[in-house]
Design an enzyme around this catalytic site. Structure first.
Site, PDB file in Angstrom:
ATOM      1  N   THR A  10      27.869 -36.352  65.734  1.00  0.00           N
ATOM      2  CA  THR A  10      26.996 -36.658  64.598  1.00  0.00           C
ATOM      3  C   THR A  10      27.330 -35.787  63.394  1.00  0.00           C
ATOM      4  O   THR A  10      27.900 -34.713  63.547  1.00  0.00           O
ATOM      5  CB  THR A  10      25.510 -36.463  64.972  1.00  0.00           C
ATOM      6  OG1 THR A  10      24.693 -36.828  63.859  1.00  0.00           O
ATOM      7  CG2 THR A  10      25.191 -35.025  65.327  1.00  0.00           C
ATOM      8  N   ASN A  12      24.691 -35.591  61.096  1.00  0.00           N
ATOM      9  CA  ASN A  12      23.335 -35.439  60.584  1.00  0.00           C
ATOM     10  C   ASN A  12      22.780 -34.062  60.998  1.00  0.00           C
ATOM     11  O   ASN A  12      22.556 -33.794  62.178  1.00  0.00           O
ATOM     12  CB  ASN A  12      22.480 -36.582  61.144  1.00  0.00           C
ATOM     13  CG  ASN A  12      21.063 -36.549  60.633  1.00  0.00           C
ATOM     14  OD1 ASN A  12      20.424 -35.506  60.606  1.00  0.00           O
ATOM     15  ND2 ASN A  12      20.556 -37.702  60.231  1.00  0.00           N
ATOM     16  N   GLY A  14      19.866 -32.738  60.661  1.00  0.00           N
ATOM     17  CA  GLY A  14      18.551 -32.780  61.305  1.00  0.00           C
ATOM     18  C   GLY A  14      18.683 -33.054  62.797  1.00  0.00           C
ATOM     19  O   GLY A  14      18.048 -32.404  63.634  1.00  0.00           O
ATOM     20  N   LYS A  15      19.555 -34.005  63.133  1.00  0.00           N
ATOM     21  CA  LYS A  15      19.788 -34.313  64.548  1.00  0.00           C
ATOM     22  C   LYS A  15      20.393 -33.110  65.273  1.00  0.00           C
ATOM     23  O   LYS A  15      20.018 -32.793  66.398  1.00  0.00           O
ATOM     24  CB  LYS A  15      20.780 -35.471  64.683  1.00  0.00           C
ATOM     25  CG  LYS A  15      20.246 -36.835  64.356  1.00  0.00           C
ATOM     26  CD  LYS A  15      21.336 -37.860  64.689  1.00  0.00           C
ATOM     27  CE  LYS A  15      21.016 -39.234  64.199  1.00  0.00           C
ATOM     28  NZ  LYS A  15      22.095 -40.194  64.484  1.00  0.00           N
ATOM     29  N   ASP A  69      22.141 -42.648  68.294  1.00  0.00           N
ATOM     30  CA  ASP A  69      21.889 -43.615  67.235  1.00  0.00           C
ATOM     31  C   ASP A  69      20.393 -43.879  67.251  1.00  0.00           C
ATOM     32  O   ASP A  69      19.819 -44.188  68.295  1.00  0.00           O
ATOM     33  CB  ASP A  69      22.680 -44.909  67.414  1.00  0.00           C
ATOM     34  CG  ASP A  69      22.814 -45.628  66.065  1.00  0.00           C
ATOM     35  OD1 ASP A  69      23.505 -45.101  65.175  1.00  0.00           O
ATOM     36  OD2 ASP A  69      22.199 -46.699  65.886  1.00  0.00           O
ATOM     37  N   SER A  70      19.785 -43.716  66.104  1.00  0.00           N
ATOM     38  CA  SER A  70      18.327 -43.755  66.076  1.00  0.00           C
ATOM     39  C   SER A  70      17.831 -44.398  64.795  1.00  0.00           C
ATOM     40  O   SER A  70      18.599 -44.654  63.872  1.00  0.00           O
ATOM     41  CB  SER A  70      17.782 -42.328  66.218  1.00  0.00           C
ATOM     42  OG  SER A  70      18.488 -41.436  65.378  1.00  0.00           O
ATOM     43  N   PHE A 158      13.060 -34.151  59.454  1.00  0.00           N
ATOM     44  CA  PHE A 158      14.008 -34.763  58.518  1.00  0.00           C
ATOM     45  C   PHE A 158      13.707 -36.256  58.417  1.00  0.00           C
ATOM     46  O   PHE A 158      12.773 -36.756  59.038  1.00  0.00           O
ATOM     47  CB  PHE A 158      15.460 -34.512  58.964  1.00  0.00           C
ATOM     48  CG  PHE A 158      15.859 -35.233  60.233  1.00  0.00           C
ATOM     49  CD1 PHE A 158      15.513 -34.743  61.478  1.00  0.00           C
ATOM     50  CD2 PHE A 158      16.582 -36.429  60.179  1.00  0.00           C
ATOM     51  CE1 PHE A 158      15.864 -35.417  62.648  1.00  0.00           C
ATOM     52  CE2 PHE A 158      16.946 -37.111  61.351  1.00  0.00           C
ATOM     53  CZ  PHE A 158      16.579 -36.591  62.582  1.00  0.00           C
ATOM     54  N   ASP A 161      10.245 -38.475  58.740  1.00  0.00           N
ATOM     55  CA  ASP A 161       9.144 -37.716  59.361  1.00  0.00           C
ATOM     56  C   ASP A 161       7.887 -37.583  58.485  1.00  0.00           C
ATOM     57  O   ASP A 161       6.774 -37.691  59.003  1.00  0.00           O
ATOM     58  CB  ASP A 161       9.630 -36.316  59.791  1.00  0.00           C
ATOM     59  CG  ASP A 161      10.432 -36.364  61.078  1.00  0.00           C
ATOM     60  OD1 ASP A 161      10.395 -37.401  61.762  1.00  0.00           O
ATOM     61  OD2 ASP A 161      11.104 -35.366  61.401  1.00  0.00           O
TER      62      ASP A 161
HETATM   63  P1  ITT Z   1      25.224 -39.925  62.526  1.00  0.00           P
HETATM   64  O1  ITT Z   1      25.585 -41.399  62.628  1.00  0.00           O
HETATM   65  O2  ITT Z   1      26.362 -39.078  62.018  1.00  0.00           O
HETATM   66  O3  ITT Z   1      24.621 -39.399  63.805  1.00  0.00           O
HETATM   67  P2  ITT Z   1      23.115 -40.870  60.765  1.00  0.00           P
HETATM   68  O4  ITT Z   1      22.003 -40.200  60.027  1.00  0.00           O
HETATM   69  O5  ITT Z   1      23.941 -41.880  59.996  1.00  0.00           O
HETATM   70  O6  ITT Z   1      24.062 -39.750  61.405  1.00  0.00           O
HETATM   71  P3  ITT Z   1      21.971 -42.978  62.381  1.00  0.00           P
HETATM   72  O7  ITT Z   1      22.889 -44.044  61.909  1.00  0.00           O
HETATM   73  O8  ITT Z   1      21.590 -42.911  63.841  1.00  0.00           O
HETATM   74  O9  ITT Z   1      22.542 -41.532  62.052  1.00  0.00           O
HETATM   75  O10 ITT Z   1      20.639 -43.072  61.500  1.00  0.00           O
HETATM   76  C1  ITT Z   1      19.507 -42.403  61.891  1.00  0.00           C
HETATM   77  C2  ITT Z   1      18.507 -42.404  60.750  1.00  0.00           C
HETATM   78  O11 ITT Z   1      17.198 -42.702  61.252  1.00  0.00           O
HETATM   79  C3  ITT Z   1      18.397 -41.009  60.122  1.00  0.00           C
HETATM   80  O12 ITT Z   1      19.326 -40.844  59.073  1.00  0.00           O
HETATM   81  C4  ITT Z   1      16.945 -40.995  59.680  1.00  0.00           C
HETATM   82  O13 ITT Z   1      16.819 -41.647  58.448  1.00  0.00           O
HETATM   83  C5  ITT Z   1      16.248 -41.832  60.748  1.00  0.00           C
HETATM   84  N1  ITT Z   1      15.781 -40.967  61.849  1.00  0.00           N
HETATM   85  C6  ITT Z   1      16.303 -40.861  63.100  1.00  0.00           C
HETATM   86  N2  ITT Z   1      15.641 -39.942  63.818  1.00  0.00           N
HETATM   87  C7  ITT Z   1      14.682 -39.455  63.011  1.00  0.00           C
HETATM   88  C8  ITT Z   1      13.696 -38.467  63.174  1.00  0.00           C
HETATM   89  O14 ITT Z   1      13.574 -37.759  64.283  1.00  0.00           O
HETATM   90  N3  ITT Z   1      12.890 -38.229  62.132  1.00  0.00           N
HETATM   91  C9  ITT Z   1      12.998 -38.919  60.987  1.00  0.00           C
HETATM   92  N4  ITT Z   1      13.912 -39.836  60.737  1.00  0.00           N
HETATM   93  C10 ITT Z   1      14.764 -40.118  61.760  1.00  0.00           C
END
Ligand code: ITT
Length: 204
Positions: A10, A12, A14-15, A69-70, A158, A161
């Site tokens: 990832t 991200n 925050g993740k 993926d979330s 992040f 939230d």
């Molecule tokens: P990677 O693919 O590099 O992991 P990304 O941010 O593009 O990073 P995703 O495609 O899985 O990842 O998108 C996840 C998005 O969903 C993330 O950017 C947030 O906007 C939202 N999200 C996921 N988990 C969250 C959380 O715990 N709290 C708030 N928003 C969340």
């Protein structure tokens, strides 16, 4: 075999913070890649997107790799932002939203705009994890139900939230302590599910 270290597929931050905390509890060290492979998330499902990320980082680094993926699924918006959560501000559905401060902020503004007159405020955070060991793999899922607030509250966490209030809580996800979020969150549940699966498979 005991799993001691994983590479987080990832970019991200925050993740990464949450994963390090969640995996640390199980004695697993989480490493961050030194490059962004910019994977095209071309699929229509969270699980496949997680697999594509885990596979790409596995091929590059040949280390046990964990991808997440979330996103936020809102029934009143036909399931959007869903798999488009990270770039919802630029998605054609509902019109584009200008990025003034951060992308997270633009995403939040767009959801609040689309939900302005909407009574059904139910939403679910969803996380799919894929652990790629090269010779085999595991996946898990976690969900957290709640509602979309009418304005942002709190500064923790992040993404979405500040506008998400988990079921049974009086606070937004961004007002929870990290430990409280881990207990309730889609990611916390997905990590715990993954750990029980790999334990049964003899990996921890
Ligand atoms: P990677 O693919 O590099 O992991 P990304 O941010 O593009 O990073 P995703 O495609 O899985 O990842 O998108 C996840 C998005 O969903 C993330 O950017 C947030 O906007 C939202 N999200 C996921 N988990 C969250 C959380 O715990 N709290 C708030 N928003 C969340």
């Amino acid at each position: 075999m005991k799993l001691k270290k994983v590479l987080l597929a990832t970019t991200n931050a925050g993740k990464v913070k949450e994963m390090k905390r969640l995996l640390g509890f199980y004695g697993i060290d989480a490493e961050v890649p030194d490059e962004d492979l910019r994977i095209e998330e071309g699929s229509s499902s969270f699980l496949e997107n997680a697999y594509l990320k885990a596979q790409a980082y596995w091929e590059r680094y040949r280390k046990p790799t964990l991808a997440d993926d979330s996103g936020l699924v809102v029934p009143a918006l036909g399931g959007y932002p869903g798999i488009f959560s990270s770039r919802f501000y630029s998605h054609e559905y509902g019109g584009k939203e200008e990025v003034i401060a951060t992308k997270d902020d633009a995403n939040i503004r767009k959801v609040l705009r689309l939900m302005k007159e909407v009574k059904d405020r139910r939403a679910t955070f969803v996380a799919f994890l894929v652990l790629n060991l090269g010779y085999s793999g595991y996946w898990s899922k976690g969900e957290c139900n709640g509602v979309i607030l009418t304005e942002p509250k709190g500064s923790g966490g992040f993404g979405y939230d500040p506008i998400f209030q988990p079921e049974g809580s009086e606070k937004s996800m961004a007002e929870l302590t990290p430990e409280e979020k881990d207990l309730l969150s889609h990611r916390g549940k997905a990590v715990r599910n993954l750990m029980s699966i790999i334990k049964n498979g003899g990996l921890t």
